[in-house]
Design an enzyme around this catalytic site. Structure first.
Site, PDB file in Angstrom:
ATOM      1  CD  GLN A 121      -3.184  -1.030   2.379  1.00  0.00           C
ATOM      2  OE1 GLN A 121      -3.006  -1.815   3.267  1.00  0.00           O
ATOM      3  NE2 GLN A 121      -3.492   0.056   2.536  1.00  0.00           N
ATOM      4  NE  ARG A 142     -13.727   0.193   3.356  1.00  0.00           N
ATOM      5  CZ  ARG A 142     -14.200  -0.591   2.418  1.00  0.00           C
ATOM      6  NH1 ARG A 142     -14.474  -1.589   2.461  1.00  0.00           N
ATOM      7  NH2 ARG A 142     -14.874   0.465   1.493  1.00  0.00           N
ATOM      8  CB  CYS A 143     -10.080   2.553  10.610  1.00  0.00           C
ATOM      9  SG  CYS A 143      -8.789   2.397  11.978  1.00  0.00           S
ATOM     10  CD  GLU A 192      -9.268   4.002   5.861  1.00  0.00           C
ATOM     11  OE1 GLU A 192      -9.266   4.948   6.584  1.00  0.00           O
ATOM     12  OE2 GLU A 192      -8.606   3.447   5.384  1.00  0.00           O
TER      13      GLU A 192
END
Ligand code: CDP
Length: 794
Positions: free
Chosen positions: A218, A365-366, A735
């Protein structure tokens, strides 16, 4: 003056995703699809035990298998000073265990063979003599003097102790309170579980000192910097290529031992080495999330005003503090725990501990703990409403930060940029038919049916930097975009951020289209190759649009400045007399004298002004002035089966505000995906450990991922409060639904049971847990109807 602007191609259009064509045809290129001449294959031996001393590793039998090339152990790495590596959170992490294994699934040895089957078969022939030791499994026991020490290199099992906010002001708020609501809750350990597991193909040529590494990453540029330092090559001789990624969700931010060993092995063998992680390896040992024990206390005045918030946290990071914590804010984005509310005082104490578990704490996802914070405050506010006997929507309305208060500084020091929480709540309640739902709930209760309605009015944080508050191993958290328009008017946009399925090839082309008035079809977006893109810090924490998207807008505007000068030259007027609207330059006051951006691009290469360099390109490194704060309200209605504890979702209404939407269809897709993951966490995902430290969820048979069958229907609604400091007014979105929705689902189930006296059930709300909570509450039902208003409250 130019007339009305022509229809802007780009922003606000639900363009179909360019990248889907190759994905749907199965023509994507993932790391496991890349093959190189003379490539070898690596398999990883993982520890079956959570804690044990390694007496010896005997690899001799493995070499009897034709095709086995080398076995790499921790001892071999130690001889090259590579057995340990630094983590992005300032800790160290074992690459391959040398003396002791510290969690189940830890990497112990790697076999490199001519084909992947031989490599995996050879793992069975490695003989490791383990001396089992008692593991530390429970985070709450970690600080006890009797607890086994997870790390011999540390004095105790403490990972960190952070304190945030004003303790004295918070004490005063609690002293003045008419009512204090306390909630003890646990946000369970869960896993990002992307479709594609981690993988690495390392191709090192020691003779010329050059490495090309295909990586599920990522953050390819940041990973290049780390890998270069680890293997001792100059950074400009290391190329990281992160090709198509099958999801990541935070799982592909850390550097994993498998990556490092593949690179080292390729260095030693002077041959490419490919490692493709299997599902159990991924679920057992790579980046877990959450595992947060939280005690929240909310001080309220007699009229329901929130006066203060006190929070105590215990975070289980496993054996190594290996997740990425780029924030200089002490508790990361847990600072957002005051949520959407105007709470004047707050105080947080966060303790991180080590246990014999795989490293955890990744931002699934945060953005770095915002999910846990949103969950706590939204559960706490709902609990307070039950205790005070007021409607949870009313209590929220009474305490929201008002639209006119923005920019708003929270008690923990965050500066919220913009929002309108009340409007989001009102819209969600209206769309959900809240008043009618409450009536139906009352009627249903009379007939013994358990209907519950849950609300979550969350504030999310996206877009890390700004660099004064964020860095990754010292590197400022900006992001970059480089744009070149060639002589035929076609553009290439190179990005520092990296898509994992979000659709960047489409949305970033739309931004260029919007800014320059060229068709997004004419914009090729490149990312994920460090040799061919400007340095970026990566895609996580929904930062791509706030940072990379802003850099793209800025680079377009830079390029436009030069284009305008060329246009003036071609139109034979001063640059001040050149007007612009997307797609064309014109002479102010004589609109019909115009020239297209494509003609200008051609002139930049064919006949530029004499005093000007040829070409039409520019680069921008964008350091956001501050974070951006998307928000929304989710309303969930559920029905609980009173006999079994099973619950089904009747309705999910989501109102999201992520500022200006570049591609509304992609935004909706992001929200649906995020809501699905939030539902899964609330309803079914569970990773526990037995007394020996063995995970209860090493495969998808135990770790449940909802299919379309289990996933509820989502009704989506939109609000747009433009981000005041983003060039396009956009905030991140990917997110927010995972951040905001778990509390809505839990609040709904608890609401269905609150008249029975149930106040909390920890996630996941599996039928057995819900049933047990109903059973436990039943005897307490008669003497104390808890939703009665408490003395001294309205
Ligand atoms: O950083 P990441 O790409 O995961 O998240 P994001 O910036 O929130 O965006 C996810 C996708 O939604 C990207 O393709 C964005 O360009 C798109 N998006 C959008 O169209 N409008 C927004 N306001 C935010 C995101």
């Amino acid at each position: 003056m130019a007339t009305e602007p022509r229809l802007i191609p780009g922003i606000g259009e639900s363009l179909r995703r360019y990248e889907d064509d190759r994905f749907i045809r199965g023509q994507g290129t993932f790391v496991a699809d890349v093959t190189l001449p003379r490539m070898t294959h690596m398999a990883v031996l993982r520890s079956p035990l959570a804690r044990a001393r390694i007496r010896s590793i005997n690899a001799s039998k493995a070499f009897t298998l034709p095709g086995v090339i080398v076995v790499i152990t921790g001892e071999l790495l130690a001889r090259r000073n590579l057995a340990w590596m630094p983590t992005a959170s300032g800790d160290v992490q074992s690459v391959l265990a040398v003396d002791e294994v510290r969690y189940q699934g830890q990497e112990v040895a790697c076999v490199i063979a001519e084909d992947p089957y031989t490599a995996h078969d050879a793992l069975q022939l490695l003989e490791v003599d383990y001396e089992p030791l008692p593991p530390l499994v429970d985070a709450t026991e970690a600080l006890s003097p009797e607890a086994p020490l997870v790390r011999a290199d540390k004095p105790d099992n403490r990972c960190y102790e952070w304190e945030v906010g004003d303790a004295a002001a918070t004490e005063r708020a609690f002293a003045e309170a008419a009512h204090i609501t306390t909630l003890d809750t646990y946000y369970p350990r869960c896993h990002p579980a992307p479709l594609e597991c981690c993988a690495c193909l390392a191709d090192v040529d020691p003779s010329v000192g050059r490495a090309r590494v295909y990586l599920t990453s990522q953050a390819p540029h940041a990973h290049r910097t780390v890998l270069a330092q680890l293997i001792g090559l100059p950074e400009n001789r290391v190329q990281v290529i992160s090709p198509d990624l099958g999801g990541a969700f935070g799982n592909k931010v850390p550097i994993y031992p498998g990556y490092v060993v593949a690179v080292v092995a390729s260095f030693l063998l002077a041959r490419p080495v490919r490692w493709v992680e299997d599902r159990t390896g991924n679920l057992l040992a790579t980046g877990f999330a959450r595992d947060y024990r939280m005690r929240g206390e909310l001080a309220l005045a007699a009229d329901g005003r929130m006066l203060g918030l006190r929070v105590r946290l215990l975070s289980d990071h496993g054996a190594f503090f290996a997740d990425v914590q780029p924030s200089k804010l002490k508790a990361g984005l847990f600072h957002v725990v005051t949520g959407s509310y105007d709470i004047p005082a707050a105080h947080i104490i966060a303790t991180g501990v080590h246990t014999n578990k795989a490293p955890g704490g990744v931002a699934y996802r945060c953005s770095f703990r915002v999910t846990e914070a949103a969950f706590l405050i939204e559960r706490l506010v709902t609990t307070a409403a039950v205790e005070l006997g007021v409607d949870p929507a009313d209590l929220r309305r009474r305490n929201f930060i008002r639209a006119e208060q923005f920019p708003y500084r929270t008690a923990t020091g965050l500066l919220y940029d913009s929002g309108d929480y009340r409007m989001a709540l009102d819209l969600a309640l209206e769309k959900a038919g809240y008043a009618q739902l409450r009536k139906e709930q009352e009627q249903a209760r009379k007939r013994g049916r358990l209907i519950g309605i849950g609300i979550s009015s969350f504030t999310e944080v996206t877009g890390a930097g700004p660099s004064r508050d964020y860095d990754l191993m010292g590197i400022k958290m900006f992001d970059a975009a480089e744009l070149a328009i060639g002589p035929t008017g076609k553009a290439i946009l190179k990005l520092g951020v990296q898509s994992q399925g979000q659709g960047h090839e489409t949305t970033f082309a739309q931004i260029v289209g919007h800014e320059l008035g060229i068709s997004p079809d004419d914009v090729a977006v490149h990312h994920g190759d460090t040799d061919n893109t400007p340095y970026g810090l990566g895609t996580f924490g929904s930062r791509s649009t706030p940072t990379g998207g802003a850099a793209t807008a800025v680079v377009c505007r830079q390029l436009l400045d030069k284009a305008k000068k060329i246009a003036g030259y071609l139109l034979e007027v001063d640059v001040e007399d050149v007007g612009w609207e997307p797609g064309r330059f014109f002479v102010k006051g004589a609109d019909e004298r115009e020239i297209t951006i494509q003609q200008v691009a051609a002139a930049a290469y064919v006949n530029p002004p004499e005093d000007m360099e040829p070409g039409l390109d520019a680069v921008s490194y964008y350091d956001p002035p501050q974070l951006s704060f998307p928000f929304g309200t989710y309303v969930v209605a559920v029905e609980v089966n009173p006999e079994t504890g099973e619950w089904k979702v009747l309705k999910v209404v989501a109102v999201d505000d992520c500022g200006v939407r570049i591609n509304p269809m992609i935004v909706d897709g992001q929200i649906m995906g995020g809501l699905t993951e939030g539902y899964a966490i609330a309803a079914m995902q569970r990773i526990d450990f037995d007394a020996q430290g063995a995970s209860t969820a090493p495969t998808f048979e135990e770790y449940l991922v909802p299919s379309a069958w289990e996933t509820p229907r989502f009704e989506l609604h939109e609000m747009v409060t433009p981000c005041p400091h983003h060039p396009l007014g956009a905030k991140g979105v990917g997110e927010a639904p995972t951040v905001g929705s778990p509390a809505a689902f839990v609040n709904a189930v608890i609401d269905a049971l609150s008249h029975l006296g149930v106040r909390n059930i920890d996630m996941p709300l599996t039928a057995d847990r819900v049933w047990e909570a109903m059973e436990a509450a039943r005897p307490r039902k008669e003497p104390a109807p808890a939703e009665e208003p408490l003395a001294g409250t309205p």
